[in-house]
Design a protein around this motif. Structure first.
Motif, short mmCIF file in Angstrom:
data_model
loop_
_atom_site.label_atom_id
_atom_site.label_comp_id
_atom_site.label_asym_id
_atom_site.label_seq_id
_atom_site.Cartn_x
_atom_site.Cartn_y
_atom_site.Cartn_z
N ASN A 142 -39.44 21.15 110.06
CA ASN A 142 -39.99 20.22 108.94
C ASN A 142 -39.99 21.00 107.83
OD1 ASN A 142 -40.50 17.47 110.78
ND2 ASN A 142 -42.48 18.78 111.50
N GLU A 143 -39.90 22.14 108.42
CA GLU A 143 -39.69 23.41 107.00
C GLU A 143 -38.16 23.40 106.12
OE1 GLU A 143 -39.99 27.99 106.64
OE2 GLU A 143 -38.48 27.76 107.89
N THR A 144 -36.96 23.08 106.82
CA THR A 144 -35.80 22.21 106.11
C THR A 144 -36.18 21.03 105.05
OG1 THR A 144 -34.48 23.59 107.71
CG2 THR A 144 -34.01 21.91 106.02
N LEU A 145 -36.96 19.88 105.69
CA LEU A 145 -37.53 19.37 105.44
C LEU A 145 -38.40 19.02 104.14
CD1 LEU A 145 -36.82 15.44 105.45
CD2 LEU A 145 -38.65 15.68 106.55
N ARG A 146 -39.21 19.83 104.09
CA ARG A 146 -39.76 20.04 102.85
C ARG A 146 -38.80 21.06 101.93
NH1 ARG A 146 -43.22 22.85 105.63
NH2 ARG A 146 -42.78 25.36 104.72
N TYR A 147 -38.69 21.90 102.02
CA TYR A 147 -37.85 22.65 101.55
C TYR A 147 -36.31 21.91 100.77
CZ TYR A 147 -39.44 27.55 101.21
OH TYR A 147 -40.55 28.14 101.00
N LEU A 148 -36.42 21.09 101.23
CA LEU A 148 -35.19 19.35 100.39
C LEU A 148 -35.84 19.13 99.80
CD1 LEU A 148 -32.48 18.27 101.22
CD2 LEU A 148 -32.78 17.40 102.91
N GLU A 149 -36.82 18.59 99.76
CA GLU A 149 -37.63 17.11 98.94
C GLU A 149 -37.68 18.14 97.48
OE1 GLU A 149 -40.98 15.91 101.55
OE2 GLU A 149 -39.63 14.45 102.60
N LYS A 150 -38.02 19.08 98.03
CA LYS A 150 -39.11 20.00 96.86
C LYS A 150 -37.82 19.90 95.87
CE LYS A 150 -40.71 24.76 95.42
NZ LYS A 150 -41.67 25.77 96.59
N ASP A 151 -36.14 20.76 96.62
CA ASP A 151 -35.10 21.07 95.85
C ASP A 151 -35.00 20.07 95.05
OD1 ASP A 151 -31.87 21.40 95.71
OD2 ASP A 151 -33.01 23.51 95.08
N VAL A 152 -34.34 18.09 95.96
CA VAL A 152 -34.56 17.44 94.98
C VAL A 152 -34.53 16.20 94.26
CG1 VAL A 152 -33.86 15.23 95.28
CG2 VAL A 152 -32.93 16.53 97.13
N ASN A 153 -36.29 17.21 94.27
CA ASN A 153 -37.27 16.23 92.89
C ASN A 153 -36.61 17.38 91.60
OD1 ASN A 153 -38.61 14.92 94.67
ND2 ASN A 153 -40.29 16.31 94.78
N GLU A 154 -37.14 19.40 91.75
CA GLU A 154 -36.48 20.32 91.12
C GLU A 154 -35.10 19.46 90.79
OE1 GLU A 154 -36.65 24.30 92.75
OE2 GLU A 154 -39.24 24.05 92.51
N THR A 155 -34.19 18.73 90.95
CA THR A 155 -33.06 19.08 90.96
C THR A 155 -32.62 17.62 89.56
OG1 THR A 155 -31.88 19.93 93.31
CG2 THR A 155 -31.06 18.36 91.42
N GLU A 156 -33.74 16.48 90.26
CA GLU A 156 -33.19 15.11 89.57
C GLU A 156 -34.22 15.52 88.48
OE1 GLU A 156 -35.54 12.45 91.83
OE2 GLU A 156 -33.80 12.03 92.73
#
Length: 521
Positions: free
Chosen positions: A57-71
Motif C-alpha cells: 500500500n505504501e508503494t502504491l501510494r507513492y507510485l500514484e503520487k509520482d505518476v500524478n506529479e509526472t503527468e
C-alpha cells in the motif's frame, strides 16, 4: 463373596476407570495443543500478509503520487510531417513523443508513423499489396510503442523505489502507517485464515517505544501475544513491530474440545459412583459382621438367664428335691433376678430401636448432677471395692442443676461405670474417678478408670451401634455393643456432648460429658 475377590474386582474396575479417564484427558490435551498450533500458524500467517499489504500500500501510494506529479510536469511534443502522397496515392503522417521528468531527464522518446491510403484511386490488386505493407509498418510501430512504454514504466518504478528508500523510510511510523487500514487488513487476513474472534493490537518501534494502541485495548490474554516486524527491510531504527493478542483465545481453543467434556464428566461420575458403591459394599459387609457378632452375643447373653430360670423351674417340679422354705426362697430369688436381667437385656434392644424411630419421650425435670453422681458412686462402691480398688469423687461443680430425664440419664452413668468394671485389668485393683466442674456456660462430668483402655484405632468407633472391640469368639465380657451408643444418644438428645480419651497420659479410659447449664429466667 470373599473379601479377596471383591478387592480384585474393585482394583480391576478402578484401574479401568482411571485408564479411561487418563486417555480422555490425554486426547483433550493433544487436541488443545493441535488447535493451539493451528491457531498460532493462522495468526502468524495473517500478520505476515498484513505487513506485506502495508508495504504494498505504501508503494502504491507513492507510485500514484509520482505518476500524478509526472503527468503535471511532463509535456508531449507532437509534430505532424508533411503529408506526402506516394506513387500509390497513400498519405504518411509522423508523430514524435517524449516523456521528461521534473529534473529534465528524458525517460522515453519515440516516433509513431501512420500510412493512409485511398482505396478509391487504386485498383483492387494494388489495394491488397499496399494493405500488406501497411500492416507490417503498423506492427513495427506497435513494437516500438511497447518497448518505449516498458522503458518509461521501468524508469517510473525506479524513481518510486528511490523515493521510498530516501523519503518514506525517513518518516516516523505514525506518518507511514494508516492504522485504520492496518486494522482492516489484520481483520481480513485473520478471517481468511479461519480466525474470527476479537483481538487487540499495538504498534511500536523495535526499541519498544509504543506508537499506537487500539482504542478498546485491554491486557486480558496478553500473556499469549503474537508479533510481526513492519518494514523489515528498512534500517532497524525505521522498522516497527505490531503486537497482537486475543482476550478470548482460551475460550476459542477449548471450544473445539467441548464435545469431549461431557464424556469426561460421565466418566468421573461413573468413577465416583463406583467408589461410593465400593464403600457401601464394604460398609454393608462390616455391618453384616457386626450384626452376626450382635446375634452371637445376644444369643449368649439370653441363654444364661433362660438356662437359670429353666433350671429353677425344673427343681421346683422335681419331687425328689426337698422343698424347704430356704430352698424355695433361693429358687424364687434366682427366678426373679434372672427375669430382671432378661427384661433389662430386652429393654436395651428396644430402647435403641425406639431411638432409631425417633419416638423417645423424655420426662425431664430439674436435678442436681452432684447428688446423682454421689448416688451412682455409692451403688457401685461394693463392686469396685470387691476388686480391691475404690471410687473417688471430686464434686467441684457450683452450678450443678441440670434439666434431664432422671431414668435415662442415670442409665448413662450406670453404663459408664458398668463398662469400667467390665473392662478392668485382670487380677489388678480397679480405681474410678468421678469429677464434676463447670465454666460460664457448661457443666462437665468425667468418668475415668484404671482399666485396660481402648486402642487408638477403636476410639472413633466405640459409640457406633453394635460395635464391640474385637476379641474373637471369647465372650469374657458380656454385652451387645449398645451401651455406649445408648449413652451418646441420650447425651445428644439432652443437647450435650461426650468425648472419650485413652492412652498417652491417661491410664485406662476417660469419658467426659458436657451439658448446658440450667439458668433461672
Amino acid at each position: 463373596m470373599k473379601v479377596r475377590t471383591i478387592w480384585i474386582i474393585a482394583i480391576v474396575m478402578g484401574f479401568s476407570f482411571l485408564a479411561l479417564l487418563f486417555l480422555q484427558l490425554k486426547y483433550i490435551d493433544e487436541m488443545v495443543q493441535m488447535k493451539k498450533a493451528q491457531f498460532d500458524e493462522s495468526v502468524n500467517k495473517a500478520l505476515y500478509q498484513a505487513s506485506r499489504n502495508l508495504e504494498l500500500n505504501e508503494t502504491l501510494r507513492y507510485l500514484e503520487k509520482d505518476v500524478n506529479e509526472t503527468e503535471r510536469r511532463s509535456y508531449q511534443k507532437d509534430s505532424i510531417g508533411t503529408r506526402t502522397g506516394g506513387p500509390d496515392g497513400s498519405e504518411q503522417e509522423s508523430h514524435q513523443f517524449s516523456v521528461m521528468g521534473k529534473d529534465g531527464t528524458v525517460y522515453s522518446s519515440f516516433e509513431l508513423k501512420t500510412i493512409a491510403t485511398k482505396p478509391s484511386s487504386m485498383p483492387k490488386a494494388m489495394i491488397l499489396r499496399n494493405d500488406k505493407n501497411t500492416i507490417s509498418e503498423a506492427r513495427k510501430s506497435m513494437k516500438e510503442i511497447l518497448r518505449n512504454r516498458y522503458v518509461y514504466q521501468k524508469a517510473l518504478l525506479d524513481k518510486v523505489v528511490y523515493s521510498i528508500l530516501y523519503t518514506a523510510s525517513d518518516k516516523p511510523l505514525k506518518e507511514r502507517i494508516n492504522f485504520r487500514m492496518l486494522d482492516q487488513d489484520i481483520k481480513a487476513e485473520l478471517m481468511n485464515n479461519g480466525v474470527n474472534i476479537p483481538y487487540h493490537f499495538t504498534v511500536s518501534t523495535l526499541d519498544g517505544r509504543e506508537v499506537y494502541r487500539c482504542p478498546e485495548y485491554s491486557e486480558e490474554g496478553e500473556e499469549y501475544s503474537y508479533s510481526q516486524t513492519l518494514f523489515r527491510n528498512d534500517p532497524q531504527q525505521n522498522a516497527g513491530v505490531v503486537k497482537l493478542h486475543f482476550p478470548q483465545m482460551d475460550t476459542y481453543i477449548f471450544s473445539s474440545v467441548r464435545f469431549v467434556i461431557p464424556s469426561v464428566v460421565f466418566t468421573v461420575v461413573l468413577l465416583v459412583t463406583f467408589i461410593i458403591t465400593l464403600v457401601l459394599v464394604f460398609r454393608q459387609k462390616r455391618l453384616s459382621e457386626i450384626k452376626n457378632d450382635f446375634i452371637n452375643n445376644m444369643t449368649h447373653e439370653l441363654k444364661t438367664p433362660i438356662a437359670s430360670i429353666s433350671l429353677a423351674a425344673q427343681m421346683l417340679n422335681d419331687d425328689s428335691v426337698t422343698k424347704s422354705p430356704t430352698m424355695m426362697q433361693h429358687l424364687g430369688g434366682v427366678i426373679n433376678d434372672e427375669s430382671k436381667r432378661l427384661r433389662f437385656l430386652v429393654e436395651k434392644v428396644l430402647q435403641m430401636s425406639m431411638f432409631d424411630r425417633k419416638k423417645a419421650v423424655f420426662k425431664q425435670k430439674e436435678l442436681d448432677l452432684n447428688e446423682m453422681v454421689e448416688s451412682v458412686a455409692n451403688s457401685f462402691a461394693l463392686r469396685v471395692e470387691h476388686t480391691g480398688g475404690k471410687i473417688y469423687t471430686d464434686i467441684g461443680a457450683i452450678d450443678s442443676a441440670i434439666y434431664v430425664d432422671e431414668v435415662h440419664f442415670q442409665n448413662v452413668l450406670n453404663n459408664l461405670l458398668d463398662n469400667a468394671v467390665k473392662y478392668r485389668k485382670p487380677d489388678q485393683p480397679l480405681n474410678i474417678w468421678l469429677k464434676t466442674w463447670n465454666d460460664k456456660d457448661h457443666l462437665y462430668l468425667s468418668v475415668r478408670d484404671s482399666g485396660v483402655g481402648i486402642k487408638k484405632e477403636n476410639l472413633k468407633k466405640v459409640f457406633d451401634k453394635f460395635y464391640r472391640v474385637h476379641t474373637g469368639n471369647v465372650h469374657d465380657v458380656k454385652g451387645f455393643g449398645l451401651g455406649l451408643a445408648y449413652v451418646k444418644k441420650i447425651v445428644e438428645l439432652h443437647k450435650g456432648e461426650i468425648h472419650v480419651e485413652s492412652g498417652g497420659k491417661i491410664d485406662g479410659t476417660k469419658f467426659t460429658i458436657k451439658l448446658p447449664v440450667l439458668r433461672q429466667e
